[in-house]
Design a protein around this motif. Structure first.
Motif, PDB file in Angstrom:
ATOM      1  N   PRO A  94      10.255  -3.299   4.719  1.00 11.83           N
ATOM      2  CA  PRO A  94      10.522  -1.920   4.277  1.00 11.83           C
ATOM      3  C   PRO A  94      11.966  -1.498   4.525  1.00 11.83           C
ATOM      4  CG  PRO A  94       8.508  -2.054   5.588  1.00 11.83           C
ATOM      5  CD  PRO A  94       9.192  -3.372   5.738  1.00 11.83           C
ATOM      6  N   VAL A  95      12.509  -0.738   3.569  1.00 12.06           N
ATOM      7  CA  VAL A  95      13.830  -0.116   3.721  1.00 12.06           C
ATOM      8  C   VAL A  95      13.712   1.340   3.274  1.00 12.06           C
ATOM      9  CG1 VAL A  95      15.174  -2.221   3.454  1.00 12.06           C
ATOM     10  CG2 VAL A  95      14.533  -0.916   1.431  1.00 12.06           C
ATOM     11  N   GLY A  96      14.583   2.174   3.817  1.00 15.92           N
ATOM     12  CA  GLY A  96      14.497   3.600   3.527  1.00 15.92           C
ATOM     13  C   GLY A  96      15.045   3.984   2.174  1.00 15.92           C
ATOM     14  N   GLU A  97      16.141   3.319   1.724  1.00 15.58           N
ATOM     15  CA  GLU A  97      16.761   3.621   0.446  1.00 15.58           C
ATOM     16  C   GLU A  97      17.686   2.473   0.072  1.00 15.58           C
ATOM     17  OE1 GLU A  97      18.809   7.300   1.245  1.00 15.58           O
ATOM     18  OE2 GLU A  97      20.621   6.245   1.892  1.00 15.58           O
ATOM     19  N   ALA A  98      18.158   2.490  -1.153  1.00 14.47           N
ATOM     20  CA  ALA A  98      19.096   1.464  -1.625  1.00 14.47           C
ATOM     21  C   ALA A  98      20.249   2.164  -2.331  1.00 14.47           C
ATOM     22  CB  ALA A  98      18.398   0.490  -2.572  1.00 14.47           C
ATOM     23  N   VAL A  99      21.455   1.957  -1.803  1.00 14.92           N
ATOM     24  CA  VAL A  99      22.632   2.603  -2.385  1.00 14.92           C
ATOM     25  C   VAL A  99      23.176   1.757  -3.529  1.00 14.92           C
ATOM     26  CG1 VAL A  99      23.214   3.703  -0.202  1.00 14.92           C
ATOM     27  CG2 VAL A  99      24.216   1.471  -0.771  1.00 14.92           C
ATOM     28  N   ALA A 100      24.108   2.345  -4.263  1.00 14.07           N
ATOM     29  CA  ALA A 100      24.745   1.641  -5.377  1.00 14.07           C
ATOM     30  C   ALA A 100      25.308   0.305  -4.900  1.00 14.07           C
ATOM     31  CB  ALA A 100      25.851   2.504  -5.966  1.00 14.07           C
ATOM     32  N   GLY A 101      25.028  -0.748  -5.675  1.00 17.30           N
ATOM     33  CA  GLY A 101      25.499  -2.084  -5.342  1.00 17.30           C
ATOM     34  C   GLY A 101      24.470  -2.947  -4.674  1.00 17.30           C
ATOM     35  N   ASP A 102      23.353  -2.367  -4.204  1.00 18.04           N
ATOM     36  CA  ASP A 102      22.373  -3.121  -3.428  1.00 18.04           C
ATOM     37  C   ASP A 102      21.275  -3.693  -4.323  1.00 18.04           C
ATOM     38  OD1 ASP A 102      21.329  -4.258  -1.182  1.00 18.04           O
ATOM     39  OD2 ASP A 102      20.916  -2.364  -0.136  1.00 18.04           O
ATOM     40  N   LEU A 103      20.557  -4.667  -3.775  1.00 15.30           N
ATOM     41  CA  LEU A 103      19.361  -5.228  -4.402  1.00 15.30           C
ATOM     42  C   LEU A 103      18.155  -4.805  -3.579  1.00 15.30           C
ATOM     43  CD1 LEU A 103      20.600  -8.858  -5.159  1.00 15.30           C
ATOM     44  CD2 LEU A 103      20.169  -7.067  -6.821  1.00 15.30           C
ATOM     45  N   VAL A 104      17.081  -4.419  -4.265  1.00 12.52           N
ATOM     46  CA  VAL A 104      15.908  -3.910  -3.562  1.00 12.52           C
ATOM     47  C   VAL A 104      14.674  -4.178  -4.408  1.00 12.52           C
ATOM     48  CG1 VAL A 104      15.993  -1.606  -4.596  1.00 12.52           C
ATOM     49  CG2 VAL A 104      15.042  -1.897  -2.287  1.00 12.52           C
ATOM     50  N   CYS A 105      13.521  -4.259  -3.763  1.00 14.79           N
ATOM     51  CA  CYS A 105      12.257  -4.459  -4.470  1.00 14.79           C
ATOM     52  C   CYS A 105      11.512  -3.142  -4.598  1.00 14.79           C
ATOM     53  CB  CYS A 105      11.382  -5.475  -3.733  1.00 14.79           C
ATOM     54  SG  CYS A 105      11.882  -7.183  -4.003  1.00 14.79           S
ATOM     55  N   VAL A 106      10.954  -2.919  -5.797  1.00 17.42           N
ATOM     56  CA  VAL A 106      10.183  -1.713  -6.091  1.00 17.42           C
ATOM     57  C   VAL A 106       8.792  -2.155  -6.533  1.00 17.42           C
ATOM     58  CG1 VAL A 106      10.130   0.471  -7.344  1.00 17.42           C
ATOM     59  CG2 VAL A 106      12.322  -0.666  -6.912  1.00 17.42           C
ATOM     60  N   GLY A 107       7.779  -1.632  -5.891  1.00 19.86           N
ATOM     61  CA  GLY A 107       6.418  -2.011  -6.247  1.00 19.86           C
ATOM     62  C   GLY A 107       5.810  -1.109  -7.297  1.00 19.86           C
ATOM     63  N   LYS A 108       4.791  -1.635  -7.983  1.00 10.95           N
ATOM     64  CA  LYS A 108       3.908  -0.835  -8.838  1.00 10.95           C
ATOM     65  C   LYS A 108       4.602  -0.155 -10.015  1.00 10.95           C
ATOM     66  CE  LYS A 108       0.846  -0.019  -4.907  1.00 10.95           C
ATOM     67  NZ  LYS A 108       0.196   0.976  -4.035  1.00 10.95           N
ATOM     68  N   LEU A 109       5.648  -0.773 -10.556  1.00 15.08           N
ATOM     69  CA  LEU A 109       6.202  -0.296 -11.823  1.00 15.08           C
ATOM     70  C   LEU A 109       5.412  -0.986 -12.934  1.00 15.08           C
ATOM     71  CD1 LEU A 109      10.057  -0.367 -11.110  1.00 15.08           C
ATOM     72  CD2 LEU A 109       8.482   1.567 -10.929  1.00 15.08           C
ATOM     73  N   ALA A 110       4.425  -0.296 -13.465  1.00 12.06           N
ATOM     74  CA  ALA A 110       3.409  -0.935 -14.297  1.00 12.06           C
ATOM     75  C   ALA A 110       3.957  -1.578 -15.552  1.00 12.06           C
ATOM     76  CB  ALA A 110       2.328   0.082 -14.656  1.00 12.06           C
TER      77      ALA A 110
END
Length: 684
Positions: free
Chosen positions: A353-369
């Motif tokens: 888990p991460v709190g947020e992702a700023v511009a330039g970062d890579l992050v995973c987002v769940g449940k985007l159908a």
């Protein structure tokens, strides 16, 4: 494992500003050691407790079962590392050419690339082509040389090979570190700029001229620095580091680092990444301004399925800040409003888990159908639509069937999920052969697709022979008589049709006419005859393939005042068409594809010979660029089934080809006889 290391491995790297992020892709062909290098970097940074393992025992990369079985990467893996306060999103990309779509996605999400080359193998043409593409896109690059413990050449010779293979200028590739050996075993390295030793101490064959050559290359674009160097002034480390960074970012210099499985080169490479590679704010390619306070613009890099949490989308944030419990708009194949759930960082099978992702970062987002790779996630009040990266055209057909009725019920949904995860696979429901065909990029990709259907999506499928849609026609005029007489009490069935058939030019389809005189066939039944003719033509008369390019003329017939009916005349028309085929001459038509092959001139002869063996007709060649030939040909689709695989072998992976349906034309008599006798050839 020490408490200090254990606590570090449990931490999730967090970047508060774009300047504290580095997005780096590891690229190179299979078996060069990319995944081993990624795990060495993770170990050296404290992200894992021992090389190759996360804390809970899962492998860092290649954690899918098929990857472990075949010891090769099939998907990009992101390892978030931290070094000296900088978050490094290390993107380990597959090296097998079948998974080029994953490589392109990883490179698109990165701001710099590390080319991993093996000291035991030559640099492939595909790697050279990828280097040229990175050069055109102005992507900063470094070179890591692996497997030095079994190298057949010296480190200097290997760098010279890189220089020649990539077609670089005289000062472009320079060793930043030299390996230190204990006999034939690399045990550490020496930094040319700093003189610092890494790993175990030992003799290092670094001459003063090698350092001077590097310093000269660094100073070349800075007049003030060059003047100080020429005057003999000792340049301070800060000035040299600034010059090195400037040369790397401008793609004027590509530093080289030695690396081994034992970890030599890992710390050195981490140092280079944080001090010499660009932050997202330096990105030269077309992208929104990298500002955390701007409206949100992010792009989906890849989509994976998870049996517990469902779909997980890896996103690159280009502008703004992505936060949980907010709403954004997803634009792509569909447009939808999405509620952003909790965000995570990927690490092997883990999601941290991460709190947020700023511009330039890579992050995973769940449940985007509805998310698919390439889709844009943006602020609802500020529309954006980022361009998709190039996806290779899947050209290898794979026909499948559901193993059971239960599997058949689940197949459609599984294929929909599969194509959402993998844009390099295309699903075709062929109306002519009634087959489900998965178009893949190669054999390894086809194996992965079937494995994911079975193991990730729970659908068992059987592989069947891919059928090419053939056609039937008449080779000469013929005639047929159809008679249906049935009496079973009450109303019977009575209809008689006489048909004349003649061939038409290719592309004419089925033309129906009537020349009935004297009312032999009542007018209300003539449409019934046409319907019967067309129904039988769709089913074929000799091999079960549709009949085309004929004129069918109703010339005579008989009817009964009580027993004739629409159904009776339909059946009689079909009987007449089959009767005409039984004593007439039919011909099989096969589909022909228009083929374009782009190939280096040194392989042109081999490609021409191979196409000739496939019954291809070469229409001509031209030269779209130096040393490259573009070949145009017409080739029967029966001969193209395995062509992507064979072309790759013939040209060492340097050729590209495209295909498109052109027309159906008569099949050679000897080959057609095998189909007519039920002995369809297996060569594809």
């Amino acid at each position: 494992m020490s408490d200090r290391t254990a606590s570090r491995t449990r931490q999730t790297p967090v970047a508060e500003t774009p300047d504290a992020i580095r997005n780096v892709a590891l690229v190179g062909c299979s078996a060069t050691g990319k995944t081993t290098l990624a795990e060495s970097l993770a170990f050296a940074s404290g992200a894992i407790g021992r090389a190759g393992r996360v804390v809970d025992g899962t492998t860092v990369s290649d954690y899918e079962e098929i990857e472990q079985q075949h010891r090769r990467s099939v998907q990009l893996a992101v390892l978030p590392l931290e070094w000296k306060g900088i978050k490094i999103n290390l993107i380990d990309t597959p090296g097998h050419p079948d998974f080029d779509a994953e490589l392109r996605a990883g490179l698109h999400a990165a701001d710099a690339a590390i080319f991993v080359v093996s000291a035991t193998d030559s640099i492939t043409a595909a790697t050279r082509a990828l280097w040229r593409e990175c050069d055109e896109e102005k992507i900063p690059r470094a070179i890591v040389v692996t497997k030095l413990d079994i190298a057949r050449h010296s480190y200097d010779e290997l760098l010279e090979q890189c220089h020649d293979a990539f077609g670089l200028g005289p000062d472009t590739v320079r060793a930043l570190f030299y390996p230190v050996f204990d006999g034939d075993r690399p045990i550490g390295s020496m930094g040319l700029l700093t003189g610092r030793s890494y790993g175990e101490p030992g003799p290092c064959p670094v001459s003063e001229s090698a350092r001077e050559s590097l310093v000269e290359a660094i100073s070349g674009q800075d007049d003030a620095l060059m003047e100080r160097f020429v005057s003999g002034e000792e340049l301070d480390p800060e000035s040299l580091q600034d010059g090195l960074t400037r040369e790397i970012l401008s793609c004027a210099l590509h530093p080289a680092i030695p690396a081994t499985e034992s970890g030599v080169g890992a710390v050195e490479l981490l140092e280079l990444i944080v001090t010499g590679f660009p932050a997202p704010t330096h990105r030269l390619r077309s992208a929104p301004l990298c500002d955390p306070d701007a409206p949100l613009v992010a792009q989906i890099v890849r989509v994976t399925g998870d049996s517990y949490v469902g779909r997980i989308s890896l996103a690159r944030v280009y502008a703004g800040t992505l936060r949980p419990d907010t709403t954004a708009t997803l634009t792509g194949s569909e447009r939808s409003a999405e509620r952003i759930p909790a965000l995570t960082n990927p690490f092997g099978k883990q999601q941290r888990p991460v709190g947020e992702a700023v511009a330039g970062d890579l992050v995973c987002v769940g449940k985007l159908a509805t998310a698919r790779p390439g889709d844009t996630l943006h602020d609802s009040d500020h529309p954006a639509d980022l361009a998709m990266w190039p996806i290779p055209e899947p050209l290898l057909p794979l026909a499948i069937e559901a193993h059971s009725r239960t599997d058949d019920d689940k197949l459609s949904q599984a294929l929909s999920r599969l194509t959402a995860e993998d844009p390099a696979v295309r699903v075709e429901q062929n109306p002519d052969t009634n087959q489900v065909v998965l178009w893949c990029t190669g054999e390894a990709h086809a194996e992965l697709v079937v494995d994911r259907l079975r193991n990730r999506h729970g659908v068992q499928v059987d592989l069947v022979e891919h059928r090419v849609p053939l056609r039937e026609t008449f080779a000469a005029p013929s005639s047929g008589h159809g008679r249906l007489v049935k009496q079973s009490g009450g109303h019977g069935q009575y209809a008689v049709c006489d048909l004349e058939i003649e061939p038409l030019p290719v592309g004419s389809g089925v033309v129906f006419e009537e020349r009935v005189v004297g009312g032999a066939v009542p007018r209300q039944f003539i449409p019934s005859v046409e319907k019967g003719v067309r129904a039988q033509a769709a089913k074929g008369v000799a091999t079960g393939n549709p009949m085309v390019d004929v004129r069918v003329t109703l010339v005579d017939g008989k009817a009964h005042s009580v027993d004739s009916s629409d159904a009776a005349f339909q059946a009689a028309a079909g009987l007449a068409l089959r009767d005409a085929a039984s004593h007439g001459e039919t011909r099989l038509l096969e589909p022909v594809a228009a083929v374009r092959v782009t190939v280096p001139e040194e392989h042109l002869g081999s490609v021409l010979s191979d196409l000739s063996a496939r019954r291809g007709r070469v229409l001509g060649t031209e030269s779209p660029g130096p040393g490259v030939a573009l070949l145009r040909a017409e080739v029967p689709e029966l001969e193209l089934g395995r062509y992507p695989i064979d072309l790759r072998a013939i040209t060492q992976g340097t050729a590209d080809f495209a295909r498109g349906y052109l027309r159906h034309e008569p099949m050679p008599t000897s080959l057609a006889a095998q189909f007519l006798d039920g002995r369809a050839p297996t060569r594809m």
